[in-house]
Structures are given as C-alpha cells and as structure tokens.
Write a protein that holds these residues in place. Structure first.
Motif, PDB file in Angstrom:
ATOM      1  N   VAL A 329       0.867  -1.174   0.000  1.00 34.36           N
ATOM      2  CA  VAL A 329       0.000   0.000   0.000  1.00 34.36           C
ATOM      3  C   VAL A 329       0.900   1.219   0.000  1.00 34.36           C
ATOM      4  CG1 VAL A 329      -1.832   1.242   1.202  1.00 34.36           C
ATOM      5  CG2 VAL A 329      -1.703  -1.244   1.375  1.00 34.36           C
ATOM      6  N   GLU A 330       0.746   2.066  -1.006  1.00 36.27           N
ATOM      7  CA  GLU A 330       1.639   3.212  -1.125  1.00 36.27           C
ATOM      8  C   GLU A 330       0.848   4.451  -1.492  1.00 36.27           C
ATOM      9  OE1 GLU A 330       4.886   2.420  -3.754  1.00 36.27           O
ATOM     10  OE2 GLU A 330       5.933   4.260  -3.202  1.00 36.27           O
ATOM     11  N   ASP A 331       1.183   5.569  -0.886  1.00 34.39           N
ATOM     12  CA  ASP A 331       0.550   6.860  -1.197  1.00 34.39           C
ATOM     13  C   ASP A 331      -0.971   6.742  -1.212  1.00 34.39           C
ATOM     14  OD1 ASP A 331       3.056   7.966  -1.568  1.00 34.39           O
ATOM     15  OD2 ASP A 331       3.097   7.496  -3.697  1.00 34.39           O
ATOM     16  N   SER A 332      -1.527   6.068  -0.221  1.00 34.13           N
ATOM     17  CA  SER A 332      -2.967   5.828  -0.257  1.00 34.13           C
ATOM     18  C   SER A 332      -3.646   6.168   1.060  1.00 34.13           C
ATOM     19  CB  SER A 332      -3.253   4.363  -0.605  1.00 34.13           C
ATOM     20  OG  SER A 332      -2.821   4.089  -1.918  1.00 34.13           O
ATOM     21  N   VAL A 333      -4.948   6.379   0.956  1.00 37.47           N
ATOM     22  CA  VAL A 333      -5.784   6.598   2.133  1.00 37.47           C
ATOM     23  C   VAL A 333      -6.684   5.385   2.255  1.00 37.47           C
ATOM     24  CG1 VAL A 333      -7.537   8.070   3.183  1.00 37.47           C
ATOM     25  CG2 VAL A 333      -5.751   9.083   1.736  1.00 37.47           C
ATOM     26  N   VAL A 334      -6.523   4.633   3.325  1.00 38.46           N
ATOM     27  CA  VAL A 334      -7.305   3.409   3.510  1.00 38.46           C
ATOM     28  C   VAL A 334      -8.281   3.664   4.653  1.00 38.46           C
ATOM     29  CG1 VAL A 334      -7.177   0.944   4.019  1.00 38.46           C
ATOM     30  CG2 VAL A 334      -5.393   2.020   2.646  1.00 38.46           C
ATOM     31  N   MET A 335      -9.566   3.700   4.340  1.00 32.54           N
ATOM     32  CA  MET A 335     -10.587   4.065   5.319  1.00 32.54           C
ATOM     33  C   MET A 335     -10.948   2.867   6.219  1.00 32.54           C
ATOM     34  SD  MET A 335     -12.865   6.794   3.233  1.00 32.54           S
ATOM     35  CE  MET A 335     -12.156   8.394   2.817  1.00 32.54           C
ATOM     36  N   PRO A 336     -11.733   3.099   7.286  1.00 27.57           N
ATOM     37  CA  PRO A 336     -11.953   2.042   8.278  1.00 27.57           C
ATOM     38  C   PRO A 336     -12.494   0.727   7.712  1.00 27.57           C
ATOM     39  CG  PRO A 336     -12.727   4.124   9.131  1.00 27.57           C
ATOM     40  CD  PRO A 336     -12.336   4.376   7.706  1.00 27.57           C
ATOM     41  N   GLY A 337     -12.015  -0.366   8.262  1.00 22.60           N
ATOM     42  CA  GLY A 337     -12.569  -1.685   7.975  1.00 22.60           C
ATOM     43  C   GLY A 337     -12.192  -2.282   6.632  1.00 22.60           C
ATOM     44  N   VAL A 338     -11.191  -1.711   5.969  1.00 26.48           N
ATOM     45  CA  VAL A 338     -10.799  -2.211   4.647  1.00 26.48           C
ATOM     46  C   VAL A 338      -9.950  -3.476   4.792  1.00 26.48           C
ATOM     47  CG1 VAL A 338      -9.327  -1.705   2.641  1.00 26.48           C
ATOM     48  CG2 VAL A 338     -10.958   0.010   3.476  1.00 26.48           C
ATOM     49  N   VAL A 339     -10.158  -4.421   3.894  1.00 27.95           N
ATOM     50  CA  VAL A 339      -9.321  -5.618   3.853  1.00 27.95           C
ATOM     51  C   VAL A 339      -8.553  -5.624   2.534  1.00 27.95           C
ATOM     52  CG1 VAL A 339      -9.309  -8.137   3.791  1.00 27.95           C
ATOM     53  CG2 VAL A 339     -10.913  -6.929   5.295  1.00 27.95           C
ATOM     54  N   ILE A 340      -7.244  -5.692   2.638  1.00 31.19           N
ATOM     55  CA  ILE A 340      -6.409  -5.812   1.440  1.00 31.19           C
ATOM     56  C   ILE A 340      -5.743  -7.182   1.528  1.00 31.19           C
ATOM     57  CG2 ILE A 340      -4.428  -4.874   0.181  1.00 31.19           C
ATOM     58  CD1 ILE A 340      -5.172  -2.134   1.474  1.00 31.19           C
ATOM     59  N   GLU A 341      -6.104  -8.053   0.615  1.00 33.97           N
ATOM     60  CA  GLU A 341      -5.628  -9.436   0.710  1.00 33.97           C
ATOM     61  C   GLU A 341      -4.194  -9.567   0.205  1.00 33.97           C
ATOM     62  OE1 GLU A 341      -9.838 -11.845   0.725  1.00 33.97           O
ATOM     63  OE2 GLU A 341      -8.599 -11.977  -1.077  1.00 33.97           O
ATOM     64  N   SER A 342      -3.659 -10.757   0.395  1.00 34.91           N
ATOM     65  CA  SER A 342      -2.249 -10.979   0.108  1.00 34.91           C
ATOM     66  C   SER A 342      -1.933 -10.720  -1.359  1.00 34.91           C
ATOM     67  CB  SER A 342      -1.862 -12.410   0.473  1.00 34.91           C
ATOM     68  OG  SER A 342      -2.632 -13.306  -0.279  1.00 34.91           O
ATOM     69  N   GLY A 343      -0.782 -10.159  -1.577  1.00 40.62           N
ATOM     70  CA  GLY A 343      -0.299  -9.933  -2.931  1.00 40.62           C
ATOM     71  C   GLY A 343      -0.939  -8.770  -3.667  1.00 40.62           C
ATOM     72  N   ALA A 344      -1.924  -8.118  -3.065  1.00 41.81           N
ATOM     73  CA  ALA A 344      -2.579  -6.996  -3.746  1.00 41.81           C
ATOM     74  C   ALA A 344      -1.679  -5.770  -3.708  1.00 41.81           C
ATOM     75  CB  ALA A 344      -3.917  -6.698  -3.096  1.00 41.81           C
ATOM     76  N   ILE A 345      -1.849  -4.902  -4.704  1.00 42.27           N
ATOM     77  CA  ILE A 345      -1.073  -3.665  -4.743  1.00 42.27           C
ATOM     78  C   ILE A 345      -2.038  -2.495  -4.811  1.00 42.27           C
ATOM     79  CG2 ILE A 345       0.568  -2.296  -6.093  1.00 42.27           C
ATOM     80  CD1 ILE A 345       1.750  -4.964  -7.073  1.00 42.27           C
ATOM     81  N   VAL A 346      -1.863  -1.549  -3.916  1.00 40.64           N
ATOM     82  CA  VAL A 346      -2.723  -0.364  -3.895  1.00 40.64           C
ATOM     83  C   VAL A 346      -1.815   0.850  -3.930  1.00 40.64           C
ATOM     84  CG1 VAL A 346      -4.410   0.944  -2.559  1.00 40.64           C
ATOM     85  CG2 VAL A 346      -4.493  -1.553  -2.558  1.00 40.64           C
ATOM     86  N   ARG A 347      -1.938   1.642  -4.976  1.00 45.31           N
ATOM     87  CA  ARG A 347      -1.083   2.822  -5.086  1.00 45.31           C
ATOM     88  C   ARG A 347      -1.910   4.028  -5.442  1.00 45.31           C
ATOM     89  NH1 ARG A 347       3.626   0.084  -7.923  1.00 45.31           N
ATOM     90  NH2 ARG A 347       5.075  -0.252  -6.221  1.00 45.31           N
ATOM     91  N   HIS A 348      -1.680   5.116  -4.735  1.00 41.76           N
ATOM     92  CA  HIS A 348      -2.308   6.375  -5.101  1.00 41.76           C
ATOM     93  C   HIS A 348      -3.823   6.208  -5.152  1.00 41.76           C
ATOM     94  CE1 HIS A 348      -0.606  10.206  -6.088  1.00 41.76           C
ATOM     95  NE2 HIS A 348      -1.637  10.462  -6.839  1.00 41.76           N
ATOM     96  N   ALA A 349      -4.388   5.761  -4.048  1.00 38.93           N
ATOM     97  CA  ALA A 349      -5.812   5.442  -4.050  1.00 38.93           C
ATOM     98  C   ALA A 349      -6.483   5.902  -2.764  1.00 38.93           C
ATOM     99  CB  ALA A 349      -5.994   3.929  -4.205  1.00 38.93           C
ATOM    100  N   ILE A 350      -7.791   6.002  -2.808  1.00 39.23           N
ATOM    101  CA  ILE A 350      -8.595   6.137  -1.600  1.00 39.23           C
ATOM    102  C   ILE A 350      -9.514   4.926  -1.571  1.00 39.23           C
ATOM    103  CG2 ILE A 350     -10.318   7.490  -0.357  1.00 39.23           C
ATOM    104  CD1 ILE A 350      -9.304   9.992  -1.707  1.00 39.23           C
ATOM    105  N   LEU A 351      -9.364   4.099  -0.552  1.00 35.82           N
ATOM    106  CA  LEU A 351     -10.235   2.932  -0.433  1.00 35.82           C
ATOM    107  C   LEU A 351     -11.327   3.257   0.583  1.00 35.82           C
ATOM    108  CD1 LEU A 351      -7.605   0.029  -0.323  1.00 35.82           C
ATOM    109  CD2 LEU A 351      -8.703   1.071  -2.314  1.00 35.82           C
TER     110      LEU A 351
END
Lengths: 396, 373
Positions: A329-351
């Motif tokens: 997870v890079e340069d991102s805003v991850v809001m409450p209760g989010v699940v990011i599973e193994s191997g996933a890539i999150v960049r420059h995002a708001i979840l």
C-alpha cells in the motif's frame, strides 16, 4: 423547560451532498467521510467548538443523514452531552408556516432553525461548515468580533492569486473592515478568501435572515445573499485573518492531499497538538494493532484494530484494517474496515470504508509521471475481485 | 430473575506493578486495564448492577472505571458501585472475600428483597478471559446446583499454586477440591468466576462471618462441598484464560498476545472488550522504524526497532533504539540508541539515550512509574 442563556452558540452546516467526492458520498453525507485514520471530517469543527469553549452546537443535516446522525449521537465523544451543553442534530421538518420543509440554501437552513437558536438567547452565533480540515480557536474570532463592534466577522486566509477566483473574495480597508464581497470573481482584486466561517451578532443575523426570506429572487445563501445584503445595508463587517492550516476537502484530490499532509515528522497539518488542540472522535472498541514480523511500515499512520502483514508506505491506514502478506500500500488513504488481501497492490488510491481488495488485485498505479494526479477510489463496501485491476483515476 | 455482579480487584500482588494500584487497574494488552475483561464480560451478559470491591490502592481503578460509561453502566438505576472498606461503618480492611461481601451487604440487599431465583456472579480481575457469562448463567440454572465455578484445564501443572483446583470424575462431577495448593495436571483450575443464588449467598456470608470464617474458596465453596451442604457445578471454559498472578505470568501472558489465536480469543472471542476512551491520534511509523511481531496501541511515535513487544498508548521509540521482548506502558519514552530486552516500563518512564537494560524472561526488569533511567 429551562435553557441556560449562552453568549455564543455554533451552527454547523452539515447538509451538503458533497457531489465532488463522487462515490465516497454516494451513501454518506460529506461531514461523515472518514479522515486521518480515526476521524471523520465533522470531528474537526466539532472539536474546535469544544476547544474554543463553545458547548452548544446545532448541526443541520439534510443529505443522507443516517450515518452522520448515528455518529453524532448525543454528542458524548465531544463532551457535548452534559446538563448545559448539547450537540443537537437539526434535520428539516414539517410545520404549518414558512419554516416548513427542506433547507433551500445555507441561509434558509439557519432561518428555519431560528426557534432553536432563540432558545439559548445568544449574543453571537458562529456559522461553520462540515467540509474543512483545520484547527481554530473560534473564541479568539468572537473576541475580535466583539472588540471591533462588528455585525459580522468573516474568517479569511490568503490564497495564491491564481486560485482566488475559486473563492468568495473579501476586499478590505487597511483596518481589516470589509468594503466589498465578490463571490468567485473572474478578476479578483485581493487574495483574502472567505473560509466560510462567520461570526454574527445574532440580532443582526436574525433580522437579515427574515428579510432575505421576503426576497423571491434570493438563493437564500450566506455568500450570495446575506453577506452582500449586510454590506449594502452599511453594517460593520470585519475580516479575521487566519494563517493556520485549513483545507477544503470537497474533492477527491484535496481529500487525498489533506490526508497525506498529516504524515511526516513535522507534518503540514499536525493531528497531535497541545492541550486545547485535541481532535475528539467516536472511538471504536478495537484492540491494539498487530504488526507482523514480515510487515514494513514507513512514514505512515496506522490506527487501532489493524493487522499488518504487508508493506505500508506513505499512507494513512484507518481503524480495523487488514493488510495481507506481500500486499503493498503506497501513497494511499485506507478508510476504516478495509481488507487488502495478500499480494494486492494499492497505489495512489482512496479505499472507501469496508471495501475489499482481493488477492493479487491492483488498484491505481501511478507508474508513469502523468498518471500521478489520478486517484483511484473504491466506494463503501466495494470489492475489487482477485487478479483484477482498477485503473488509475477509476472509481468502483 | 435479576443478576448482580461482584468484581474483586485486589486479588494478586505483582510487585512493583501493584505498588500503587489494584490488580484490576494493572495495564494490560496495550490499551486496557485488567478489570476491563470482568466489566466487559458482565456488561455483555446484560448484568447492570455491579459492585467493585477494593481493599486498598484503588485511586487509579476509580479513575479508570469512572461512572462506567464505556461499559454501558452509567445508569439511573443499578449501574456501578465502588465498595471500599471505608464506604461502610467498618473501619477494618477485609481479611477475605466473604468478609468483604459481608461489609457490602447494603449493596447486595439494595432495593427490594431478593427474589428466590436472583443470582450473583463473582469474578476476580487477575484471570483474564473473554467469557460468555450468559452461557455460564444458563448452565448454572440447568445444573440445579448451588454454586457454579468456571474452570480451565491445563493450568494446573504441578508447579503453580492455585487458589482453588478441582478434580472431576468421568461424568464431570466434582471428585476432589483443594485450596491454595500446587495441584497436579489432572486437576482443573478455578478461574475465580462463580455463579451463586443471591438469597443463599447472603445467608451463607452472614452465617460464616459470624463464625469468623471469611475465606471464599476455603470456607464457602470447598467447606460447603465437603460438608455436603453445597452442590458444586463445573463450567469448563474452552477459550483462552490468562492467569496473571505473578510478574512472570503477567510478562509471559502479555507477550502471548502477539500470537494470533490468543489475541483473537482474548479480545474478541465472544464479544468486544471495552475500555476507557483516550483521544489519541493514530500511531505514526517514521522513516527509519522497524517494527516486527508486536502489538502497538494508538498515539505512538516510532522511529526505532521494536520486536516481540507490546507498546501501550503514546509511547515514543526514538531513532536507533532497540526494544525486544518488552512491555512499554503509556507515555514512556525510549531514547535514541537505547537497548531494552525483557523489560517492563511502567507508565511515563524515560529511558535516556544510549541506556541499556537487559532482563530475563523469568525476571524481567521493572522500571517504576515516572522514573528516568
């Protein structure tokens, strides 16, 4: 019923739709949008009130109020549930006079709640909005208002000339009194932008609201109607300079930026702070966060109740999130209760809240320089399926 | 049927950690105090009338619990009451649980006279477990016995001295009972959670205290059972139970929270664990920090290395500091380049830059609250 007279009360306009936040406000009012790992936007004006000694706050809600109303509850997290304090949610309602029905503008919302304000017989009313991130002592502004014997005081900040035409601009005399107000001028004469924070002497505002209702052409708005009308009527109006951090988080870009600006050793906006600078929030009963031996966290906030197994770089991770093994997870805003599973890539995002990024999925990218500005967004509860891609700038 | 809760809070002495606090107010698990488990268990089982019995050093406990708001116990009727020695006419500290209950008779007999089916749930605050007390109460009623004791297998090991241990026959009935005894591993340990009939408890306490009997485990439970007067039902608890009855156990149990199965069961096995809210910012992980296999609370500022440790709220770990197998309580600061192994820092401790503190698993170094080393 007995209502203690209050010198100052605050009215918080929290009814706007926040359409420029797109999917993030599909089911939620903008003031209830999460911010900074454990807060919601409304925590900032509410905490500012408490820290400024204002213990009576009317909160005007209209658009998607369910979550917001539940969040505010009885005002307990901000200490506004005591015998002589309140955080009162004020939704539109039906009655048998002109004050019935939906709020038709910011001024109309206050007009329809004149009865609420009158109960406290206040000398001054501070009008706030629920879409700004900042820490401010409203009491200092009220004292300024009183010292200058003004009818209305407007908080202003200096903005770059190039951006000035996006704001309501106040043109002032050398003594900071206002002689002209221009709403989003094409050719701004100054760079004093209104922050949408007003202090009124209640008797003046009350009269102006009633008069404005009589005008069939009025859009019943503070910026467009009330402020210009008061100026034209010759009332003394003052600009109150505020040079602390302040950000309108009404867009995806600005919401992302403001979150990023909380990061760092000496952040542009420090969520911490001294005694009267605490931001209060409704706390969830979650345990401490677990950081695994293979986790790597750099320059980031991680709130409580998280389990981190992967890599978190320059990001804000909110309460109750899981970051799986080998996820990045890079340069991102991850809001409450989010699940990011193994191997996933999150960049420059708001979840968005409770959304899920399944195994090996990719959200955003920011691989090429020109993509840097495009933020990917997931809405509340959205699921990015395994091995799929949510492109930079896309929303789900 | 009404259920009344009683929580005992001075039940274990943990050296420096209980020097100025009850065992109920010992910080545990990063953001909790030990009493949070007893309070949350009771609150989540719908128990709304709870007495907290403290013998001494209860200031921090009262401050933590307040009016019980966080546990949903700030009620017009019922709610929480602190039962301290000087709250009634008696001027003596209690010698045993029965005596303390005797002195809290006003609390037990409050409002109307108890109904025949009213119950009392008693728990300690040194044994931490996420227990469904509703299920325990149901099992107690179904058993038809006078006392139910919640037990945990695998605690008795021929080394640890137990307050109360029971041996069961093949039908799960009590075959033997021992008090303050190093029981062998064929015994199950009492978790110090009891369910009893309220009217009978009031009578037993009055009768026993009148005869100078004041020990709950010895005189009431074991004594009653041996005399054939009290039928004892056993509720075997299957989840994680942490017995924090010595510094060594406290230290090992704290670090066991790093294991996923322990953590998930103790914090959320059956219901949430509530605690006093502190408005702290999220924890900030700096550019150079390296955090591994640790439990981190909110409000920390981390720039150094942390491994296999539990950090409480608002802890600062400065650059190049190394923390391994440590418990670091609220507001403590570990200075630049300091090295800590097997250390418990109580609240508000300052470790000066470069300092070195190395304890052992059996004898962790405890630094007292507010000290600078």
């Amino acid at each position: 019923m007995y209502f203690q007279k209050k010198r100052v009360i605050a009215m918080l306009l929290a009814g706007g739709q926040g359409s420029r936040l797109h999917v993030l406000t599909r089911k939620t009012a903008k003031p209830a949008v999460p911010f900074g790992g454990k807060y919601r936007i409304i925590d900032f004006p509410l905490s500012n009130c408490v820290n400024s000694g204002i213990d009576t706050v009317g909160i005007l809600t209209q658009y998607q109020p369910l979550e917001l109303n539940e969040y505010i509850g009885n005002g307990q997290p901000w200490g506004l549930n005591k015998t002589h304090s309140c955080a009162q949610v004020l939704p539109p309602y039906e009655r048998n006079d002109k004050k019935s029905g939906w709020f038709e503008g910011t001024a109309n919302a206050i007009y329809k709640n004149i009865d609420f304000v009158d109960r406290f017989d206040p000398d001054y009313v501070v009008i706030l909005s629920g879409d700004h991130i900042y820490k401010m002592d409203y009491n200092a502004m009220v004292e300024y208002h009183v010292a200058h014997n003004a009818a209305c005081t407007i908080a202003v900040r200096n903005v770059p000339l190039a951006e000035a035409s996006r704001f309501g601009i106040l043109n002032t005399n050398p003594d900071n009194s206002i002689y002209e107000f221009e709403e989003k001028p094409a050719k701004p004469k100054s760079t004093n932008a209104s922050m949408g924070i007003y202090c009124f002497s209640w008797s003046v505002l009350r009269e102006a609201l009633i008069a404005d209702e009589e005008d069939p052409n009025s859009s019943k708005d503070f910026g467009k109607n009330i402020i210009p009308n008061l100026l034209n009527a010759g009332h003394k109006m003052m600009a109150y300079n505020f040079d602390g951090y302040w950000k309108d988080v009404g867009t995806i870009d600005s919401l992302w930026e403001a979150n990023m600006e909380t990061l760092g050793k000496n952040p542009e906006f420090d969520l911490r702070g001294g005694k009267r600078e605490t931001i209060y929030a409704r706390n969830s009963a979650l345990p401490s966060s677990y950081i695994d031996e293979d986790a790597k966290i750099v320059n980031s906030f991680v709130a409580e109740g998280c389990e981190v197994y992967g890599k978190v770089l320059h990001s804000v991770i909110s309460v109750g999130c899981t970051i799986g093994e080998d996820a990045v997870v890079e340069d991102s805003v991850v809001m409450p209760g989010v699940v990011i599973e193994s191997g996933a890539i999150v960049r420059h995002a708001i979840l968005g809240e409770d959304s899920k990024v399944c195994k090996n999925a990719v959200v955003g990218g920011a691989f090429a320089e020109d993509e840097k500005k495009k933020i990917s967004v997931t809405s509340k509860g959205a699921v990015v399926e395994a091995n799929t891609v949510l492109l930079p700038g896309d929303m789900l | 049927m009404n259920v009344t809760g009683i929580i005992f809070t001075n039940d274990a002495s943990l050296g420096e950690l209980t020097n100025k606090r009850t065992s109920g107010s010992i910080p545990f698990g990063g953001r909790y105090r030990q009493i949070d488990w007893a309070l949350s268990n009771m609150s989540c089982a719908g128990i709304r009338h709870i007495g907290i019995i403290s013998r001494h050093s209860y200031q921090s406990l009262m401050h933590h619990v307040g009016d019980g708001e966080e546990w949903g116990l700030e009620l017009e009727e019922g709610g929480l009451e602190f039962l301290t020695p000087y709250a009634t006419n008696t001027t003596d500290k209690y010698r045993g649980k029965l005596e303390s209950v005797y002195n809290a008779m006003d609390f037990l007999e409050f409002s109307d006279e108890a109904d025949d089916d009213d119950l009392v749930v008693m728990t300690d605050s040194a044994v931490l477990a996420n227990v469904d007390l509703k299920a325990v109460i149901d099992a107690h009623i179904a058993s038809g016995k006078q006392v139910t004791v919640v037990t945990k297998a695998g605690i008795a090991n021929g080394e640890k001295k137990l307050d109360l241990a029971l041996k069961l026959d093949e039908n799960g009935e009590v075959a033997d009972m021992v008090v303050d005894y190093v029981a062998s591993d064929d015994y199950v340990a009492s978790m110090d959670i009891f369910v009893l009939n309220k009217k009978k408890l009031i009578k037993w306490v009055k009768d026993m205290v009148a005869r100078d009997k004041y020990h709950m485990d010895r005189d009431l439970v074991m004594g009653g059972w041996r005399r054939g007067q009290i039928g004892v039902n056993v509720y075997p608890f299957e989840g994680v139970a942490l017995f924090n009855e010595s510094v060594e156990e406290y230290f090992a149990n704290s670090l066991s929270l790093i294991k996923k199965d322990v953590r998930h069961d103790i914090f959320n096995g059956r219901h949430p664990v509530y605690t006093k809210v502190r408005d702290r910012v999220p924890t900030y992980y700096g550019e150079d920090c390296d955090i591994e296999n640790s439990l981190i609370a909110d409000g920390c500022m981390l720039d150094g290395e942390v491994e296999d440790s539990v950090l409480f709220r608002q802890v600062t770990i400065e650059k190049d500091a190394e923390v391994e197998n440590c418990i670091i309580m609220n507001d403590s600061v570990v200075g630049e380049g300091a090295e800590l192994k097997y250390v418990i820092l109580d609240k508000n401790v300052t470790v000066t830059p470069g300092a070195k503190l190395i304890g052992t698993k059996k004898n962790p170094i405890i630094v007292k609250r507010g000290e600078t080393v």
